[in-house]
Design an enzyme around this catalytic site. Structure first.
Site, PDB file in Angstrom:
ATOM      1  N   ASN A   1       0.819  -1.259   0.049  1.00 52.94           N
ATOM      2  CA  ASN A   1      -0.138   0.029  -0.059  1.00 52.94           C
ATOM      3  C   ASN A   1       0.850   1.125   0.008  1.00 52.94           C
ATOM      4  OD1 ASN A   1      -1.822   1.982   0.430  1.00 52.94           O
ATOM      5  ND2 ASN A   1      -2.481   1.487   2.490  1.00 52.94           N
TER       6      ASN A   1
ATOM      7  N   LYS B   1       0.064   4.319  -0.151  1.00 51.38           N
ATOM      8  CA  LYS B   1      -0.604   5.559   0.256  1.00 51.38           C
ATOM      9  C   LYS B   1      -0.296   6.538  -0.549  1.00 51.38           C
ATOM     10  CE  LYS B   1      -0.170   3.316   4.738  1.00 51.38           C
ATOM     11  NZ  LYS B   1       0.032   3.223   6.342  1.00 51.38           N
TER      12      LYS B   1
ATOM     13  N   HIS C   1      -9.481   1.108   5.342  1.00 53.95           N
ATOM     14  CA  HIS C   1      -8.319   1.168   5.951  1.00 53.95           C
ATOM     15  C   HIS C   1      -8.455   2.212   7.137  1.00 53.95           C
ATOM     16  CE1 HIS C   1      -3.939   2.443   6.686  1.00 53.95           C
ATOM     17  NE2 HIS C   1      -3.836   1.500   6.059  1.00 53.95           N
TER      18      HIS C   1
ATOM     19  N   GLU D   1      -7.081   4.847   8.232  1.00 54.17           N
ATOM     20  CA  GLU D   1      -6.398   6.241   7.732  1.00 54.17           C
ATOM     21  C   GLU D   1      -7.926   6.682   7.104  1.00 54.17           C
ATOM     22  OE1 GLU D   1      -3.001   5.504   5.639  1.00 54.17           O
ATOM     23  OE2 GLU D   1      -2.201   4.947   7.482  1.00 54.17           O
TER      24      GLU D   1
ATOM     25  N   GLU E   1      -5.074  -4.819  10.612  1.00 55.59           N
ATOM     26  CA  GLU E   1      -3.932  -3.716  10.953  1.00 55.59           C
ATOM     27  C   GLU E   1      -4.085  -3.041  12.217  1.00 55.59           C
ATOM     28  OE1 GLU E   1      -2.282  -2.591   6.704  1.00 55.59           O
ATOM     29  OE2 GLU E   1      -3.899  -1.323   7.486  1.00 55.59           O
TER      30      GLU E   1
ATOM     31  N   GLY F   1       2.780   2.522  10.970  1.00 58.35           N
ATOM     32  CA  GLY F   1       3.614   3.555  10.620  1.00 58.35           C
ATOM     33  C   GLY F   1       4.399   3.981  12.004  1.00 58.35           C
TER      34      GLY F   1
ATOM     35  N   SER G   1       3.834  -1.982  10.471  1.00 63.21           N
ATOM     36  CA  SER G   1       5.208  -1.966  10.611  1.00 63.21           C
ATOM     37  C   SER G   1       5.786  -3.367  10.156  1.00 63.21           C
ATOM     38  CB  SER G   1       5.575  -1.646  12.017  1.00 63.21           C
ATOM     39  OG  SER G   1       5.369  -0.178  12.272  1.00 63.21           O
TER      40      SER G   1
ATOM     41  N   GLY H   1       5.286   1.446   4.636  1.00 66.58           N
ATOM     42  CA  GLY H   1       6.499   2.134   4.474  1.00 66.58           C
ATOM     43  C   GLY H   1       7.336   1.232   3.489  1.00 66.58           C
TER      44      GLY H   1
HETATM   45  P1  13P Z   1       3.191   0.352   7.625  1.00 62.40           P
HETATM   46  O1  13P Z   1       3.795  -0.729   6.954  1.00 62.40           O
HETATM   47  O2  13P Z   1       3.841   1.755   7.114  1.00 62.40           O
HETATM   48  O3  13P Z   1       3.140   0.508   9.293  1.00 62.40           O
HETATM   49  O4  13P Z   1       1.695   0.746   7.118  1.00 62.40           O
HETATM   50  C1  13P Z   1       0.879  -0.395   7.189  1.00 62.40           C
HETATM   51  C2  13P Z   1      -0.270  -0.096   6.471  1.00 62.40           C
HETATM   52  O5  13P Z   1      -1.087   0.887   6.976  1.00 62.40           O
HETATM   53  C3  13P Z   1      -0.718  -0.800   5.271  1.00 62.40           C
HETATM   54  O6  13P Z   1      -1.897  -0.452   4.704  1.00 62.40           O
END
Ligand code: 13P
Length: 252
Positions: free
Chosen positions: A9, A11, A97, A99, A169, A175, A214, A236
């Site tokens: 992802n 983002k 998600h 977010e 998640e 993150g 992460s 990330g």
């Molecule tokens: P990170 O791997 O950056 O923690 O993000 C996970 C995520 O939100 C994937 O959708």
């Protein structure tokens, strides 16, 4: 055997040029990914066509969008419909998600609409669930995740449910560099599968349940070794081709 999936992802990261380079770098190293692992990339909307052009004639990686509209079509300025995504072509769409839930107020009601639009257009939803830190600390995490599943997935027909990929998640791990332990991930994934089985019986045995938060080359192998962890949704670390490929290479 259940499908194993590693999805990146991206983002709101990369320009089109950077996204194309990332895709090409992934393809260059794709031989290192064991057979039978499904790789998926989820670039921003603006990059989908260009990335699709690079992936043309390949079976992998699959292409995902990071969101779709809840409406079919019409006067919804700025929205992107599931039919538009299918026409790229995308095969997947990430929905729910944290977010999107937190910053854009996406409720279960809205997510049910989105998931239905996705399914009507032949897209496989990657449906995300997960608790925030306070909910885990107050021992509410199972209750939160079961409500998120019940309010959306339990409304689907079994034939539609079969196409769904679930991503657990934990919001406190996204993150933050703070990964759930493989015990915590396994415990929740097994809970999710058992909960889904209450409505869908044996079909839940085939549902891929991905871990996100992460996830990186140094912890992926331990997470993926757990029996109910069927892969990862990577943020990330999916922005670096080498890391993304190393994660995909972490299945035993
Ligand atoms: P990170 O791997 O950056 O923690 O993000 C996970 C995520 O939100 C994937 O959708």
């Amino acid at each position: 055997m259940r499908e194993k999936i590693v999805a990146g992802n991206w983002k709101m990261n990369t320009t089109i040029r950077e996204g194309k380079k990332l895709t090409e770098d992934i393809l260059r190293g794709i031989e290192s990914v064991p057979a039978g692992i499904t790789l998926v990339v989820a670039p921003p909307f603006t990059h989908l066509s260009s990335v699709s052009g690079i992936l043309k004639d390949r079976n992998t990686p699959g292409l995902a969008a990071q969101n779709c509209a809840s409406a079919d079509k019409g006067a919804f300025t700025g929205e992107v419909s599931a039919a538009m995504l299918a026409s790229v072509p995308c095969q997947y769409v990430i929905l729910g998600h944290s977010e999107r839930r937190e910053y854009y107020g996406e409720t279960s009601e809205i997510l049910l609409e989105k998931i239905q639009r996705a399914l009507e257009n032949g897209l496989r939803p990657i449906f995300c669930v997960g608790e925030v830190l306070e909910e885990r600390e107050s021992d509410m995490h199972f209750q939160v995740v079961s409500s998120q599943l019940r309010e959306v997935l339990f409304r689907l027909d079994p034939d539609d449910f079969k196409k769904v990929i679930v991503a657990y998640e934990p919001v406190w791990a996204i993150g933050t560099g703070k990964t759930a332990t493989s015990e915590q991930a396994q415990e929740m994934h097994a809970f999710i599968r058992a909960f889904l089985a209450e409505s869908f019986g044996d079909l839940a045995e085939s549902t891929p349940i991905l871990y996100g938060g992460s996830c990186k080359p140094s912890n992926a192998a331990e997470l993926f070794a757990r029996p109910d962890v069927d892969g990862g949704l990577i943020g990330g670390a999916s922005l670096k081709a080498d890391d993304f490929l190393a994660i995909a290479g972490s299945f035993a």
